[in-house]
Design a protein around this motif. Structure first.
Motif, short mmCIF file in Angstrom:
data_model
loop_
_atom_site.label_atom_id
_atom_site.label_comp_id
_atom_site.label_asym_id
_atom_site.label_seq_id
_atom_site.Cartn_x
_atom_site.Cartn_y
_atom_site.Cartn_z
N GLY A 141 -7.11 6.96 -0.38
CA GLY A 141 -6.83 6.86 -1.80
C GLY A 141 -6.14 5.57 -2.19
N SER A 142 -6.01 4.64 -1.26
CA SER A 142 -5.41 3.35 -1.55
C SER A 142 -6.46 2.41 -2.14
CB SER A 142 -4.83 2.72 -0.28
OG SER A 142 -4.50 1.36 -0.49
N ILE A 143 -6.28 2.00 -3.38
CA ILE A 143 -7.21 1.06 -4.00
C ILE A 143 -7.16 -0.28 -3.28
CG2 ILE A 143 -7.70 -0.22 -6.14
CD1 ILE A 143 -6.66 2.19 -7.69
N HIS A 144 -5.96 -0.68 -2.84
CA HIS A 144 -5.79 -1.95 -2.13
C HIS A 144 -6.63 -2.02 -0.86
CE1 HIS A 144 -3.47 -5.57 -1.01
NE2 HIS A 144 -3.58 -5.12 0.22
N ASN A 145 -6.76 -0.86 -0.19
CA ASN A 145 -7.49 -0.82 1.09
C ASN A 145 -8.80 -0.05 0.98
OD1 ASN A 145 -5.47 -2.22 2.69
ND2 ASN A 145 -4.21 -0.40 2.47
N ALA A 146 -9.40 -0.05 -0.21
CA ALA A 146 -10.62 0.73 -0.42
C ALA A 146 -11.75 0.26 0.50
CB ALA A 146 -11.06 0.61 -1.88
N TYR A 147 -12.54 1.22 0.96
CA TYR A 147 -13.70 0.92 1.79
C TYR A 147 -14.93 1.56 1.16
CZ TYR A 147 -12.79 5.63 3.62
OH TYR A 147 -12.56 6.98 3.75
N GLY A 148 -16.09 1.10 1.52
CA GLY A 148 -17.32 1.58 0.89
C GLY A 148 -17.87 2.83 1.52
N LYS A 228 7.13 5.77 5.69
CA LYS A 228 6.78 4.36 5.50
C LYS A 228 5.90 4.20 4.27
CE LYS A 228 4.36 0.51 7.75
NZ LYS A 228 3.57 0.08 8.93
N GLU A 229 6.23 3.21 3.43
CA GLU A 229 5.49 3.01 2.18
C GLU A 229 4.04 2.64 2.44
OE1 GLU A 229 6.18 0.87 -2.14
OE2 GLU A 229 7.00 -0.11 -0.34
N MET A 230 3.15 3.24 1.65
CA MET A 230 1.73 2.94 1.69
C MET A 230 1.39 2.11 0.46
SD MET A 230 0.40 4.71 4.37
CE MET A 230 -1.35 4.90 3.97
N GLU A 231 0.37 1.27 0.57
CA GLU A 231 -0.05 0.46 -0.56
C GLU A 231 -0.98 1.27 -1.48
OE1 GLU A 231 -0.18 -4.15 0.22
OE2 GLU A 231 -1.46 -3.14 1.67
#
Length: 232
Positions: A141-148, A228-231
């Motif tokens: 659900g991290s937009i910063h680390n989105a994958y296809g 730990k914080e997630m992006e």
């Protein structure tokens, strides 16, 4: 603590329930089917004073409202909520092949489900002593680390993260902590055998967060199970 837990009968849910009661908490377990020889009923037999079971389908608001009514009679107030129930549909499918009935079902469970739970259980939480809400999210659900890939799941968890921030703002004057927690890639039916983590470890960390044992330094409340914080 008196803890409402959805999706309590399998996967991470049953490990959360087990860890909670072993720590002396009371678990109000929401399950879609209540059968005699189920994991949650076996736990209830082991800890008869610490486990309540309710029929609760997070896509069925009537079942949630009824469970909340029963909870008022059983315990009057609650101290924590773990929105754990979730689905991972259309795993690995390209967008060209998605079944949008499954996409809608994913959003219904993973996003609207926690919203329905909060609608009906928040009044009980207001009466609690040590109040906290954990929405089980995912790094997907991290937009910063989105994958296809895993389109429905990732989008639903991103939306759940947004709801977490909105809810946190909504209850900030009530001193209720609200977090979206990534449990890690764990060996459950959803995670699969190739997962690198274990549900027992995740459950322990999630309960530590719920209990306030871990200081969370995340402005938006998105963390892993160690705090730990997630992006976003």
């Amino acid at each position: 603590m008196k803890i409402v837990l959805t999706g309590a009968n399998r996967g991470l849910g049953i490990h959360l329930a087990k860890t909670a009661v072993e720590r002396g908490h009371t678990v109000l377990a929401g399950v879609r089917s209540v059968v005699e020889d189920s994991p949650i009923n076996r736990l209830k037999k082991q800890f008869p004073d610490n486990v309540y079971t309710y029929f609760l389908d997070v896509t069925n608001e009537e079942s949630i409202a009824k469970a909340a009514e029963l909870a008022v009679k059983d315990v009057d107030s609650i101290d924590g909520i773990i929105n754990n129930a979730g689905v991972l549909a259309e795993r690995g499918k390209p967008i060209e092949e998605l079944d949008f009935n499954q996409v809608q079902f994913t959003m219904d469970v993973n996003v609207l489900g926690p919203m329905r739970i909060m609608k009906h259980f928040l009044p009980l939480l207001y009466k609690g002593k040590k109040q906290a809400v954990i929405n089980i999210s995912s790094e997907a659900g991290s937009i910063h680390n989105a994958y296809g890939g895993d389109f429905p799941y990732g989008i639903s968890k991103a939306a759940l993260n947004m709801f977490t921030v909105q809810l946190s703002s909504y209850v900030k004057d009530k001193d209720i902590a609200v977090y979206a927690v990534h449990p890690g890639w764990i060996k459950t039916d959803m995670g699969g055998d190739n997962a690198t983590g274990y549900p027992e470890e995740s459950a322990s960390g999630i309960l530590d967060i719920l209990e306030g044992k871990i200081d969370i330094n995340s402005k938006l409340g998105f963390t892993d199970f160690t705090g730990k914080e997630m992006e976003i």
